[in-house]
Design a protein around this motif. Structure first.
Motif, PDB file in Angstrom:
ATOM      1  N   GLU A 108      -9.055  13.362   5.426  1.00 43.26           N
ATOM      2  CA  GLU A 108     -10.278  12.881   4.770  1.00 43.26           C
ATOM      3  C   GLU A 108     -10.138  12.874   3.254  1.00 43.26           C
ATOM      4  N   GLN A 109      -9.469  13.846   2.711  1.00 44.98           N
ATOM      5  CA  GLN A 109      -9.338  13.970   1.263  1.00 44.98           C
ATOM      6  C   GLN A 109      -8.189  13.144   0.691  1.00 44.98           C
ATOM      7  N   GLY A 110      -7.395  12.556   1.550  1.00 39.59           N
ATOM      8  CA  GLY A 110      -6.255  11.774   1.087  1.00 39.59           C
ATOM      9  C   GLY A 110      -5.078  12.615   0.637  1.00 39.59           C
ATOM     10  N   LYS A 111      -5.075  13.878   1.004  1.00 37.44           N
ATOM     11  CA  LYS A 111      -3.970  14.765   0.632  1.00 37.44           C
ATOM     12  C   LYS A 111      -2.800  14.650   1.604  1.00 37.44           C
ATOM     13  N   ARG A 112      -3.063  14.086   2.758  1.00 35.83           N
ATOM     14  CA  ARG A 112      -2.026  13.904   3.771  1.00 35.83           C
ATOM     15  C   ARG A 112      -2.288  12.588   4.486  1.00 35.83           C
ATOM     16  N   GLU A 113      -1.221  11.881   4.802  1.00 39.44           N
ATOM     17  CA  GLU A 113      -1.338  10.625   5.530  1.00 39.44           C
ATOM     18  C   GLU A 113      -1.283  10.897   7.027  1.00 39.44           C
ATOM     19  N   ALA A 114      -2.142  10.199   7.760  1.00 41.40           N
ATOM     20  CA  ALA A 114      -2.127  10.336   9.212  1.00 41.40           C
ATOM     21  C   ALA A 114      -1.017   9.475   9.790  1.00 41.40           C
ATOM     22  N   ILE A 161       0.860  -1.186   0.000  1.00 41.91           N
ATOM     23  CA  ILE A 161       0.000   0.000   0.000  1.00 41.91           C
ATOM     24  C   ILE A 161       0.894   1.234   0.000  1.00 41.91           C
ATOM     25  N   ASP A 162       0.746   2.056  -1.032  1.00 44.94           N
ATOM     26  CA  ASP A 162       1.560   3.259  -1.134  1.00 44.94           C
ATOM     27  C   ASP A 162       1.000   4.411  -0.306  1.00 44.94           C
ATOM     28  N   ARG A 163      -0.300   4.530  -0.307  1.00 47.35           N
ATOM     29  CA  ARG A 163      -0.919   5.678   0.336  1.00 47.35           C
ATOM     30  C   ARG A 163      -2.206   5.249   1.016  1.00 47.35           C
ATOM     31  N   ALA A 204      -5.842  20.227   8.607  1.00 46.62           N
ATOM     32  CA  ALA A 204      -5.093  18.960   8.661  1.00 46.62           C
ATOM     33  C   ALA A 204      -6.064  17.786   8.649  1.00 46.62           C
ATOM     34  N   TYR A 205      -7.144  17.890   9.408  1.00 50.95           N
ATOM     35  CA  TYR A 205      -8.145  16.823   9.428  1.00 50.95           C
ATOM     36  C   TYR A 205      -8.776  16.662   8.041  1.00 50.95           C
ATOM     37  N   GLN A 206      -9.108  17.768   7.403  1.00 44.30           N
ATOM     38  CA  GLN A 206      -9.687  17.711   6.058  1.00 44.30           C
ATOM     39  C   GLN A 206      -8.732  17.037   5.083  1.00 44.30           C
ATOM     40  N   TYR A 207      -7.450  17.310   5.217  1.00 46.50           N
ATOM     41  CA  TYR A 207      -6.463  16.668   4.341  1.00 46.50           C
ATOM     42  C   TYR A 207      -6.440  15.159   4.543  1.00 46.50           C
ATOM     43  N   TYR A 245       0.802   7.096  12.549  1.00 47.11           N
ATOM     44  CA  TYR A 245       0.186   5.985  13.275  1.00 47.11           C
ATOM     45  C   TYR A 245      -0.479   6.418  14.570  1.00 47.11           C
ATOM     46  N   ASP A 246       0.160   7.273  15.336  1.00 46.10           N
ATOM     47  CA  ASP A 246      -0.439   7.679  16.607  1.00 46.10           C
ATOM     48  C   ASP A 246      -1.739   8.450  16.388  1.00 46.10           C
ATOM     49  N   ARG A 247      -1.807   9.220  15.330  1.00 43.12           N
ATOM     50  CA  ARG A 247      -3.033   9.957  15.027  1.00 43.12           C
ATOM     51  C   ARG A 247      -4.113   9.016  14.504  1.00 43.12           C
ATOM     52  N   LEU A 248      -3.717   8.038  13.721  1.00 44.54           N
ATOM     53  CA  LEU A 248      -4.650   7.035  13.221  1.00 44.54           C
ATOM     54  C   LEU A 248      -5.295   6.280  14.380  1.00 44.54           C
ATOM     55  N   ILE A 249      -4.489   5.951  15.369  1.00 39.87           N
ATOM     56  CA  ILE A 249      -5.004   5.280  16.566  1.00 39.87           C
ATOM     57  C   ILE A 249      -5.986   6.192  17.299  1.00 39.87           C
ATOM     58  N   ALA A 250      -5.635   7.453  17.452  1.00 43.13           N
ATOM     59  CA  ALA A 250      -6.506   8.407  18.145  1.00 43.13           C
ATOM     60  C   ALA A 250      -7.828   8.591  17.399  1.00 43.13           C
ATOM     61  N   ILE A 251      -7.786   8.663  16.081  1.00 46.39           N
ATOM     62  CA  ILE A 251      -9.009   8.799  15.287  1.00 46.39           C
ATOM     63  C   ILE A 251      -9.895   7.573  15.485  1.00 46.39           C
ATOM     64  N   ALA A 252      -9.308   6.394  15.414  1.00 50.67           N
ATOM     65  CA  ALA A 252     -10.072   5.159  15.595  1.00 50.67           C
ATOM     66  C   ALA A 252     -10.703   5.115  16.986  1.00 50.67           C
ATOM     67  N   GLN A 253      -9.961   5.516  17.999  1.00 48.07           N
ATOM     68  CA  GLN A 253     -10.499   5.509  19.359  1.00 48.07           C
ATOM     69  C   GLN A 253     -11.638   6.509  19.515  1.00 48.07           C
ATOM     70  N   GLU A 254     -11.463   7.708  19.005  1.00 49.71           N
ATOM     71  CA  GLU A 254     -12.511   8.726  19.135  1.00 49.71           C
ATOM     72  C   GLU A 254     -13.774   8.349  18.372  1.00 49.71           C
TER      73      GLU A 254
END
Length: 73
Positions: A40-46, A2-4, A35-38, A48-57
């Motif tokens: 969602e739009q795939g313009k920026r990769e989250a 997975i590239d992106r 940053a959050y919008q990016y 890992y720690d932020r990905l975990i926080a998003i999943a938890q929230e």
């Protein structure tokens, strides 16, 4: 390989289901709304720690956010 990581559909669905606006979720995550919008739009990769926080929230699995599973749990 997975590239992106692009998780706009799962994150948007989960955010709306939980009743968060983009701005509210950005504040909870201590990031800017842009940053959050990016994420969602795939313009920026989250990172890992932020990905975990998003999943938890959003009370979903990381696999769901990444599109690896259809079930949010």
């Amino acid at each position: 390989m997975i590239d992106r990581v692009h998780f706009s559909d799962p994150i948007t669905r989960s955010q709306k289901k939980r009743g968060f606006s983009q701005k509210e979720l950005a504040e909870i995550l201590h990031i800017t709304p842009r940053a959050y919008q990016y994420y969602e739009q795939g313009k920026r990769e989250a990172p890992y720690d932020r990905l975990i926080a998003i999943a938890q929230e959003l009370d979903v699995s990381i696999d769901y956010l990444l599109g690896l599973k259809d079930d949010p749990k």
